[in-house]
Design a protein around this motif. Structure first.
Motif, mmCIF file in Angstrom:
data_model
loop_
_atom_site.group_PDB
_atom_site.id
_atom_site.type_symbol
_atom_site.label_atom_id
_atom_site.label_comp_id
_atom_site.label_asym_id
_atom_site.label_seq_id
_atom_site.Cartn_x
_atom_site.Cartn_y
_atom_site.Cartn_z
ATOM 1 N N MET A 139 5.645 0.103 2.274
ATOM 2 C CA MET A 139 4.744 -1.260 3.697
ATOM 3 C C MET A 139 4.671 -2.450 2.800
ATOM 4 O O MET A 139 4.588 -2.522 1.377
ATOM 5 N N ILE A 140 4.698 -4.113 3.673
ATOM 6 C CA ILE A 140 4.784 -4.919 2.888
ATOM 7 C C ILE A 140 3.225 -5.788 4.065
ATOM 8 O O ILE A 140 3.742 -6.100 5.317
ATOM 9 N N ASP A 141 1.978 -5.958 2.829
ATOM 10 C CA ASP A 141 1.600 -7.866 3.918
ATOM 11 C C ASP A 141 0.838 -8.241 3.318
ATOM 12 O O ASP A 141 1.797 -8.051 2.242
ATOM 13 N N VAL A 142 0.167 -9.553 3.186
ATOM 14 C CA VAL A 142 0.184 -9.687 2.620
ATOM 15 C C VAL A 142 -1.167 -9.328 1.258
ATOM 16 O O VAL A 142 -1.548 -8.386 1.377
ATOM 17 N N TYR A 158 2.958 8.801 7.072
ATOM 18 C CA TYR A 158 4.209 7.457 6.237
ATOM 19 C C TYR A 158 4.510 7.476 5.138
ATOM 20 O O TYR A 158 5.784 7.804 4.854
ATOM 21 N N ASN A 159 3.799 7.862 3.787
ATOM 22 C CA ASN A 159 4.006 8.066 2.362
ATOM 23 C C ASN A 159 4.042 9.785 1.987
ATOM 24 O O ASN A 159 5.110 9.611 1.525
ATOM 25 N N ALA A 160 3.949 10.970 2.916
ATOM 26 C CA ALA A 160 4.327 12.045 3.080
ATOM 27 C C ALA A 160 6.151 12.225 2.900
ATOM 28 O O ALA A 160 6.188 12.395 3.050
ATOM 29 N N VAL A 161 6.324 11.059 4.302
ATOM 30 C CA VAL A 161 7.623 10.871 5.100
ATOM 31 C C VAL A 161 8.540 10.501 3.837
ATOM 32 O O VAL A 161 9.505 11.008 4.020
ATOM 33 N N ALA A 162 7.822 9.518 3.220
ATOM 34 C CA ALA A 162 8.862 8.494 2.269
ATOM 35 C C ALA A 162 8.801 9.689 0.957
ATOM 36 O O ALA A 162 9.958 10.343 0.170
ATOM 37 N N CYS A 206 1.178 -1.186 0.035
ATOM 38 C CA CYS A 206 0.167 0.226 0.101
ATOM 39 C C CYS A 206 1.247 1.132 -0.258
ATOM 40 O O CYS A 206 1.318 1.016 -0.018
ATOM 41 N N GLY A 207 0.520 2.372 -0.665
ATOM 42 C CA GLY A 207 0.794 3.460 -0.515
ATOM 43 C C GLY A 207 2.256 4.117 -2.075
ATOM 44 O O GLY A 207 2.708 5.399 -2.029
ATOM 45 N N LYS A 208 2.248 3.264 -2.465
ATOM 46 C CA LYS A 208 2.626 3.152 -3.767
ATOM 47 C C LYS A 208 1.997 4.363 -4.475
ATOM 48 O O LYS A 208 3.017 5.364 -4.958
ATOM 49 N N SER A 209 1.456 4.438 -4.580
ATOM 50 C CA SER A 209 0.694 6.002 -6.143
ATOM 51 C C SER A 209 0.610 6.708 -5.091
ATOM 52 O O SER A 209 0.712 7.939 -5.746
ATOM 53 N N THR A 210 -0.140 6.863 -3.837
ATOM 54 C CA THR A 210 0.038 8.222 -2.977
ATOM 55 C C THR A 210 1.900 8.791 -3.097
ATOM 56 O O THR A 210 1.562 10.285 -3.012
ATOM 57 N N THR A 211 2.280 8.419 -2.556
ATOM 58 C CA THR A 211 3.823 8.034 -2.522
ATOM 59 C C THR A 211 3.942 8.923 -3.440
ATOM 60 O O THR A 211 4.816 10.080 -3.814
ATOM 61 N N LYS A 212 3.484 8.621 -5.013
ATOM 62 C CA LYS A 212 4.567 8.647 -6.297
ATOM 63 C C LYS A 212 3.644 10.086 -6.021
ATOM 64 O O LYS A 212 4.113 10.943 -6.531
ATOM 65 N N GLU A 213 2.223 10.392 -5.973
ATOM 66 C CA GLU A 213 1.396 12.011 -6.018
ATOM 67 C C GLU A 213 2.543 12.418 -5.385
ATOM 68 O O GLU A 213 2.396 13.828 -5.589
ATOM 69 N N MET A 214 2.540 11.960 -4.281
ATOM 70 C CA MET A 214 2.778 13.327 -3.035
ATOM 71 C C MET A 214 4.167 14.163 -3.714
ATOM 72 O O MET A 214 4.583 15.002 -3.680
ATOM 73 N N LEU A 215 5.537 12.642 -3.915
ATOM 74 C CA LEU A 215 6.604 12.677 -4.263
ATOM 75 C C LEU A 215 6.735 14.199 -5.549
ATOM 76 O O LEU A 215 6.964 15.372 -5.987
ATOM 77 N N LYS A 216 5.259 13.357 -7.088
ATOM 78 C CA LYS A 216 5.258 14.369 -8.278
ATOM 79 C C LYS A 216 5.029 15.474 -7.797
ATOM 80 O O LYS A 216 4.898 16.344 -8.510
ATOM 81 N N HIS A 217 3.875 15.984 -6.923
ATOM 82 C CA HIS A 217 3.963 17.178 -6.491
ATOM 83 C C HIS A 217 4.760 18.488 -5.899
ATOM 84 O O HIS A 217 4.305 19.118 -6.402
ATOM 85 N N ILE A 218 5.738 17.218 -5.305
ATOM 86 C CA ILE A 218 6.557 18.372 -4.410
ATOM 87 C C ILE A 218 7.560 18.969 -5.693
ATOM 88 O O ILE A 218 7.694 20.133 -5.824
ATOM 89 N N LEU A 219 7.517 18.111 -6.949
ATOM 90 C CA LEU A 219 8.359 18.446 -8.000
ATOM 91 C C LEU A 219 8.110 19.207 -8.778
ATOM 92 O O LEU A 219 8.862 19.771 -9.293
#
Length: 459
Positions: free
Chosen positions: A186-189, A286-290, A112-125
């Motif tokens: 993060m990793i889960d089933v 967590y996504n934001a800090v990543a 979980c968090g791939k898309s949101t982290t990517k969108e956050m980083l893209k928004h920053i940049l």
């Protein structure tokens, strides 16, 4: 895409171009036969039929294939590039194209968090950089080539999701993108229908290190127990950690819930920063800090990055709060449902408090669990009760498996309902809902019935 000379592509694939193939400009490379136009190099996967008659209408179309195809005699022989191994030739091309550009490439993976982290980083940049990135949550392997070809001379940085749904996905994605920075959220089933064991799923995710040639910078969630268990001994690059852990390099010190976002405090290099991010849930921080960690590695000032994050527009259907009719509140969290995302959604739901409020969870199935399904539905049922859900509504035969463990854990049987389609749910809600009710929607996969009900209940 950067315009290429066919002769340079062929040379990269260890093919000697003939005189008629020299000086030809290629403006598009595709493996989609419906995407062919003039100046295209087409890789023919899976022995698909080649649209010869249509190709004859275009100029400078070349087909890379490892076997003959129908009506190929109608084309100029120079248009047909016969190779011994199509896959090897294709990845020789992707390596050639990717290494034309000396830019940082960030690859993001996790359950979980791939898309949101990517969108956050893209928004920053994106205010100061030309960014090529994955679109929304479209991270299937089919999209990899178009994303790679989106890099050109004007690209400053690329940010891609590297999803894993079957064995080999991570390795193959990295053969397109050759990332210099990796993020593991993060990793889960998940996806244990095709990757039979969780251990193999985790190992597949961890192959991002091999995909980076065990070099570059790897950003890891130090609070995730599964990520803490992976073997990083062969990774020769730098490992950057984030989390609440006191040893985390980007240390999250405190969260605070607001009406539609999260305030948080973070420490980095002995300096404390305060930030705000739209969107609820600890996982949002967590996504934001990543994303902040990746931005800092790319040379972005942290104070600037925090200011950019405060204006981030949270992704649709990712715990999206919607004003409903008759003073009800809707939460659309239907982007995905696996054990981790459902857990995080319900935990966030439990933190929302409004007067005289009933919390109603409308749940569809969790997707792609394989042999772990019974165990994970049992866990989820107990979590539903622990999260303070007052009313449980399940939709579809598989989602019915939430009910018994939820009742066993304390949800009252008279507060559990099951429906088969959108019309049944709408009719039920017409007479059941009261002002201040909070209705949470979660399902795994495309289910238009959930969209229909949410639209029906909007203000």
């Amino acid at each position: 895409m950067k315009t290429l000379l066919l002769e340079n592509i062929l040379t990269a694939m260890n093919i000697r171009p003939n005189q008629k193939q020299k000086g030809i400009r290629i403006k598009k490379v595709t493996y989609d036969r419906y995407d062919i136009s003039s100046h295209t190099l087409y890789f023919r996967w899976n022995n698909r039929e080649v649209p010869v008659e249509r190709i004859k209408n275009y100029k400078n179309v070349y087909i890379v294939t490892d076997s003959p195809f129908s009506n190929q005699e109608k084309l100029n022989p120079d248009q047909i590039i016969l190779v011994k191994n199509l896959k090897d030739s294709f990845f020789q091309f992707t390596s050639y194209y990717r290494h034309l550009f000396n830019i940082p490439v960030v690859a993001i993976t996790g359950t979980c968090g791939k898309s949101t982290t990517k969108e956050m980083l893209k928004h920053i940049l994106k205010e100061t950089y030309n960014v090529q990135a994955t679109i929304s949550s479209k991270n299937a392997d089919y999209y990899n080539l178009p994303y790679l070809m989106g890099i050109d001379e004007n690209t400053d940085v690329a940010v891609f999701e590297t999803a894993v749904s079957k064995k080999g996905d991570m390795t193959e994605s990295c053969k397109y993108f050759y990332p210099t920075v990796g993020i593991m959220t993060m990793i889960d089933v998940d996806h244990t229908d095709k990757i039979r064991s969780f251990e193999n799923y985790l190992a597949e995710k961890a192959k991002i290190m091999q995909g980076m040639n065990n070099e570059g910078i790897l950003i890891l969630n130090s609070d995730d127990p599964h990520l803490s268990s992976i073997d990083t001994s062969k990774f020769n690059g730098e490992i950057i950690t984030f989390g609440k852990n006191k040893n985390a390099i980007f240390r999250m010190k405190k969260f605070q819930y607001h009406s539609s976002g999260m305030a948080f405090w973070m420490e980095y290099k002995k300096k404390e920063y305060k930030g705000y991010i739209p969107g609820l849930g600890d996982y949002t921080v967590y996504n934001a800090v990543a994303a902040l960690a990746a931005a800092a590695i790319l040379g972005v000032d942290i104070d600037y990055a925090l200011k950019r994050l405060s204006s981030f527009h949270h992704m649709s259907s990712h715990f999206q709060i919607i004003e409903g009719r008759n003073q009800i509140t809707l939460v659309d969290d239907t982007w995905k449902s696996n054990p981790a995302s459902l857990r995080k959604g319900l935990e966030t739901l439990s933190r929302i408090e409004m007067p005289s409020q009933r919390k109603i969870a409308v749940l569809g199935r969790m997707a792609a669990l394989g042999k772990y399904a019974d165990e994970e539905y049992e866990k989820a049922g107990h979590l539903i009760a622990a999260s303070g859900v007052d009313i449980l509504i399940t939709k579809g035969s598989i989602a019915k498996d939430f009910e018994k463990p939820a009742i066993k854990a304390g949800v009252k049987p008279q507060n559990v309902y099951h429906f088969s389609d959108a019309d049944e749910i709408k009719r039920f809600f017409d007479s059941f809902l009261r002002p201040n009710d909070l209705v949470y929607f979660k399902t795994g996969g495309d289910d238009s019935d959930f969209d229909e009900v949410i639209d029906y209940l909007r203000r």
